[in-house]
Write an enzyme that holds these catalytic residues in place. Structure first.
Site, PDB file in Angstrom:
ATOM      1  N   HIS A 170      48.633  46.522  27.923  1.00 49.93           N
ATOM      2  CA  HIS A 170      49.230  47.697  28.712  1.00 49.93           C
ATOM      3  C   HIS A 170      50.222  47.487  29.431  1.00 49.93           C
ATOM      4  O   HIS A 170      51.475  46.761  27.451  1.00 49.93           O
ATOM      5  CB  HIS A 170      49.155  46.155  30.165  1.00 49.93           C
ATOM      6  CG  HIS A 170      48.055  46.111  31.056  1.00 49.93           C
ATOM      7  ND1 HIS A 170      47.210  44.974  30.302  1.00 49.93           N
ATOM      8  CD2 HIS A 170      46.826  46.801  31.496  1.00 49.93           C
ATOM      9  CE1 HIS A 170      45.846  44.596  30.688  1.00 49.93           C
ATOM     10  NE2 HIS A 170      45.662  45.631  31.296  1.00 49.93           N
ATOM     11  N   GLU A 301      36.535  50.764  32.082  1.00 50.45           N
ATOM     12  CA  GLU A 301      35.325  49.415  32.093  1.00 50.45           C
ATOM     13  C   GLU A 301      35.588  48.753  33.968  1.00 50.45           C
ATOM     14  O   GLU A 301      35.615  48.753  34.680  1.00 50.45           O
ATOM     15  CB  GLU A 301      37.406  48.367  32.126  1.00 50.45           C
ATOM     16  CG  GLU A 301      36.595  47.008  32.109  1.00 50.45           C
ATOM     17  CD  GLU A 301      37.813  46.363  31.297  1.00 50.45           C
ATOM     18  OE1 GLU A 301      38.893  46.851  30.323  1.00 50.45           O
ATOM     19  OE2 GLU A 301      38.184  44.981  32.095  1.00 50.45           O
ATOM     20  N   GLU A 337      33.383  44.646  29.530  1.00 48.61           N
ATOM     21  CA  GLU A 337      33.631  43.623  29.808  1.00 48.61           C
ATOM     22  C   GLU A 337      32.555  42.274  29.832  1.00 48.61           C
ATOM     23  O   GLU A 337      31.748  42.330  30.773  1.00 48.61           O
ATOM     24  CB  GLU A 337      34.509  43.172  30.225  1.00 48.61           C
ATOM     25  CG  GLU A 337      34.684  41.855  30.672  1.00 48.61           C
ATOM     26  CD  GLU A 337      36.888  41.555  30.663  1.00 48.61           C
ATOM     27  OE1 GLU A 337      37.205  42.852  30.528  1.00 48.61           O
ATOM     28  OE2 GLU A 337      37.076  41.077  31.153  1.00 48.61           O
ATOM     29  N   HIS A 340      32.746  40.601  33.673  1.00 49.53           N
ATOM     30  CA  HIS A 340      32.396  41.317  35.333  1.00 49.53           C
ATOM     31  C   HIS A 340      30.905  41.374  34.680  1.00 49.53           C
ATOM     32  O   HIS A 340      30.906  41.725  35.657  1.00 49.53           O
ATOM     33  CB  HIS A 340      33.455  42.946  34.306  1.00 49.53           C
ATOM     34  CG  HIS A 340      34.882  42.894  33.622  1.00 49.53           C
ATOM     35  ND1 HIS A 340      35.377  43.939  33.905  1.00 49.53           N
ATOM     36  CD2 HIS A 340      35.540  42.043  33.988  1.00 49.53           C
ATOM     37  CE1 HIS A 340      36.909  43.733  33.553  1.00 49.53           C
ATOM     38  NE2 HIS A 340      36.968  42.685  34.110  1.00 49.53           N
ATOM     39  N   ASP A 365      34.917  44.311  25.951  1.00 45.81           N
ATOM     40  CA  ASP A 365      35.227  43.647  26.194  1.00 45.81           C
ATOM     41  C   ASP A 365      34.868  42.031  25.834  1.00 45.81           C
ATOM     42  O   ASP A 365      34.341  42.002  26.972  1.00 45.81           O
ATOM     43  CB  ASP A 365      36.618  43.396  27.475  1.00 45.81           C
ATOM     44  CG  ASP A 365      37.838  44.361  27.277  1.00 45.81           C
ATOM     45  OD1 ASP A 365      38.007  44.871  25.666  1.00 45.81           O
ATOM     46  OD2 ASP A 365      38.851  44.683  28.535  1.00 45.81           O
ATOM     47  N   ASP A 376      36.501  35.772  36.592  1.00 48.51           N
ATOM     48  CA  ASP A 376      36.169  36.739  35.483  1.00 48.51           C
ATOM     49  C   ASP A 376      37.345  35.319  35.172  1.00 48.51           C
ATOM     50  O   ASP A 376      38.791  35.855  35.262  1.00 48.51           O
ATOM     51  CB  ASP A 376      37.981  37.739  35.611  1.00 48.51           C
ATOM     52  CG  ASP A 376      37.437  38.486  34.605  1.00 48.51           C
ATOM     53  OD1 ASP A 376      36.729  38.507  33.860  1.00 48.51           O
ATOM     54  OD2 ASP A 376      38.446  39.820  34.892  1.00 48.51           O
TER      55      ASP A 376
HETATM   56  C1  XLS Z   1      40.640  42.880  34.194  1.00 47.77           C
HETATM   57  C2  XLS Z   1      40.492  43.341  33.158  1.00 47.77           C
HETATM   58  C3  XLS Z   1      41.531  44.073  32.786  1.00 47.77           C
HETATM   59  C4  XLS Z   1      41.315  45.268  31.016  1.00 47.77           C
HETATM   60  C5  XLS Z   1      42.673  45.941  30.704  1.00 47.77           C
HETATM   61  O1  XLS Z   1      40.597  41.828  34.275  1.00 47.77           O
HETATM   62  O2  XLS Z   1      39.492  42.840  32.028  1.00 47.77           O
HETATM   63  O3  XLS Z   1      42.402  43.478  31.375  1.00 47.77           O
HETATM   64  O4  XLS Z   1      41.042  45.040  30.517  1.00 47.77           O
HETATM   65  O5  XLS Z   1      43.187  46.270  31.853  1.00 47.77           O
HETATM   66 NI    NI Z   2      38.761  43.787  30.132  1.00 52.41          NI
HETATM   67 NI    NI Z   3      38.611  41.286  33.029  1.00 49.87          NI
END
Ligand code: XLS
Ligand code: NI
Ligand code: NI
Length: 505
Positions: A170, A301, A337, A340, A365, A376
């Site tokens: 980031h 994402e 991810e 998620h 991810d 998470d």
């Molecule tokens: C948060 C997200 C974050 C993204 C990037 O839960 O996984 O890390 O991958 O902003």
């Molecule tokens: Ni992520």
């Molecule tokens: Ni995440």
């Protein structure tokens, strides 16, 4: 990434507290409150800024003002090599053999691993109940520019020793936020210039970059979906810059995780208007990408909750529907991810297949949650069965390139040795490598594909072909039912399928 503490992300507690206090102070001044209030706030602010220094007393010579560092950041840790499944050396790969060919492609090309800068270099182990637990030797407890540069040097030594080709970031992980956008951009430019130099030397690349649009209090109502126009504009300016630096660093993708794009209550939210704003924001990002000649893939994402009660990009299907509604499917793919996925009530495999069959699987991810915990937790994936299912989707997709596997995963709060950073990534890489080997066995053996083929074989007929081609009307089917009588229904053979899967684990 999990938002740690009340509102800060790992590694930024001191800076964030300072930022919050200053911001509140500014707001109070704007609304002309009393001197007494100002004094109280100032006192509070000083009290909270006094975060512990992380530079250990016996290492003070290495900390100081310079971005340099004497010797290696990870002394005693060799370049990690493949030693095979029987080795007992924790600092070696048991299953990941980068150059080995599996299903016609090198493992490193199937897997395209990436280290997430925010977890590995900004994660401190802090949680809502406790202070940081990790005191990496190169940290001096500040979020200075010099510290940012030193961390960047540590990052490249880390990924080089680990044998990973990519990293992700980031904007605000890698460089400190400034008092103005101009100052933040200048900080970013300085760190990015060093990153460019280091990654050229080390022959590394950015898998994806992104903008952090959720830590600063200005983003409390969201960024592109904020109720405040000036915040929408600020987010646009921040994404513009983050896209520019991702492009400059040769990034292969750019990610949009809707950090606070969602709502807490529909009573005070115009959901339709917010979603329209989000679409306009993403359209502007597509236009800017084209303008600067950035050819990387734009990725959304999905995540269901956290930090808002209802995030707009809930899961792969919701995101696909959003992209379709706004005519953006050709411009975006999805970054799935695994943690998620499970938070949204799906398996990672389900999310990957949903993305894949919609032509939207762009990146993974790579992490996992805890089956007994509802947030998470961003753990390194260690479940071989899950990894096998993940790799089945990836192989069916023909790989992920230009995407890859980003370790959006962090050490547990209680893991505090520098070598734990290596061990965690090694086990994560080995798990996916083992998943790839298992998926290859399943594919080469063919029994599972045969079981699925047989299950649908009634459609491999003339009438089946008519149905699948959209040429079977209800009248014709009714005539057939009268001819055939009661349907013959076969077993789904789920346990046999599970037995086949287990035979390769
Ligand atoms: C948060 C997200 C974050 C993204 C990037 O839960 O996984 O890390 O991958 O902003
Ligand atoms: Ni992520
Ligand atoms: Ni995440």
């Amino acid at each position: 990434m999990q938002v740690e503490g009340n509102w800060c992300v790992g590694g930024m507690e001191g800076e964030c507290r300072e930022m919050r206090a200053e911001w509140v102070l500014k707001l109070m001044m704007k609304s002309g409150k009393t001197l007494l209030l100002l004094l109280c706030l100032k006192l509070l602010c000083c009290a909270v800024i006094a975060a512990p220094q992380t530079c250990p007393a016996n290492n003070v010579d290495n900390c100081g003002d310079s971005d340099g560092w004497e010797g290696e950041f990870f002394p005693g840790i060799p370049k990690i090599k493949y030693e095979g499944p029987s080795t007992k050396n924790p600092l070696s790969f048991k299953w990941y053999n980068a150059e080995e060919e599996i299903l016609g492609k090198k493992m490193k090309d199937w897997l395209r691993f990436s280290v997430a800068f925010w977890h590995t270099f900004r994660g401190t182990g802090a949680d809502p109940f406790g202070a940081p637990t990790k005191y990496w030797p190169w940290e001096d407890g500040t979020n200075s520019l010099n510290m940012a540069k030193r961390r960047m040097r540590a990052n490249f030594e880390f990924i080089s020793k680990l044998g990973v080709y990519f990293w992700c970031f980031h904007d605000r992980d890698i460089a400190p936020d400034g008092k103005t956008l101009e100052e933040s951009n200048a900080n970013l430019d300085e760190v990015v210039a060093l990153a460019k130099e280091l990654q050229t030397q080390a022959k590394k690349r950015v898998l994806w970059g992104t903008a952090q649009l959720f830590v600063h209090p200005r983003y409390m109502h969201g960024a592109a979906t904020s109720s405040e126009l000036e915040v929408y504009a600020y987010a646009a300016a921040q994404v513009k810059k983050a896209m520019e630096v991702t492009h400059y660093l040769g990034g292969e993708n750019y990610v949009f995780w809707g950090g606070r794009e969602g709502y807490q209550s529909l009573l005070n939210t115009d959901m339709e208007r917010e979603l329209n704003h989000l679409a306009r924001f993403l359209e502007a990002a597509v236009a800017y990408k084209k303008k600067i000649g950035f050819n990387g893939t734009l990725l959304i994402e999905p995540k269901p909750q956290e930090p808002t009660k209802h995030q707009y990009d809930w899961d792969a299907a919701t995101s696909a529907n959003f992209l379709r509604k706004y005519g953006l499917t050709g411009e975006f793919k999805l970054n799935i991810e695994c943690n998620h996925a499970t938070l949204s009530g799906h398996s990672c495999h389900h999310e990957l297949e949903t993305a894949r069959i919609n032509g939207l699987l762009g990146n993974i991810d790579a992490n996992t949650g805890d089956p007994q915990v509802g947030w998470d937790t961003d753990q390194f994936l260690v479940d071989i069965q899950e990894a096998t299912l993940i790799m089945l989707s990836v192989v069916r997709n023909g790989g992920l390139a230009p995407g890859g596997f980003n370790f959006d995963a962090k050490l547990r709060r209680e893991s505090i040795d520098v070598e734990d950073l290596f061990i965690a990534h090694i086990v994560g890489m080995d798990t996916l490598a083992r998943g790839l080997r298992n998926a290859a066995k399943l594919i080469e053996n063919g029994s599972l594909a045969e079981l699925v083929r047989k299950r649908y074989q009634s459609f491999d007929t003339e009438i089946g072909a008519q149905i699948e081609a959209g040429k079977a009307d209800f009248e014709m089917l009714e005539k057939k039912v009268k001819e055939w009588g009661e349907p013959k229904v076969a077993s789904a053979k789920q346990e046999l399928a599970e037995m086949i899967l287990q035979s390769v684990l």
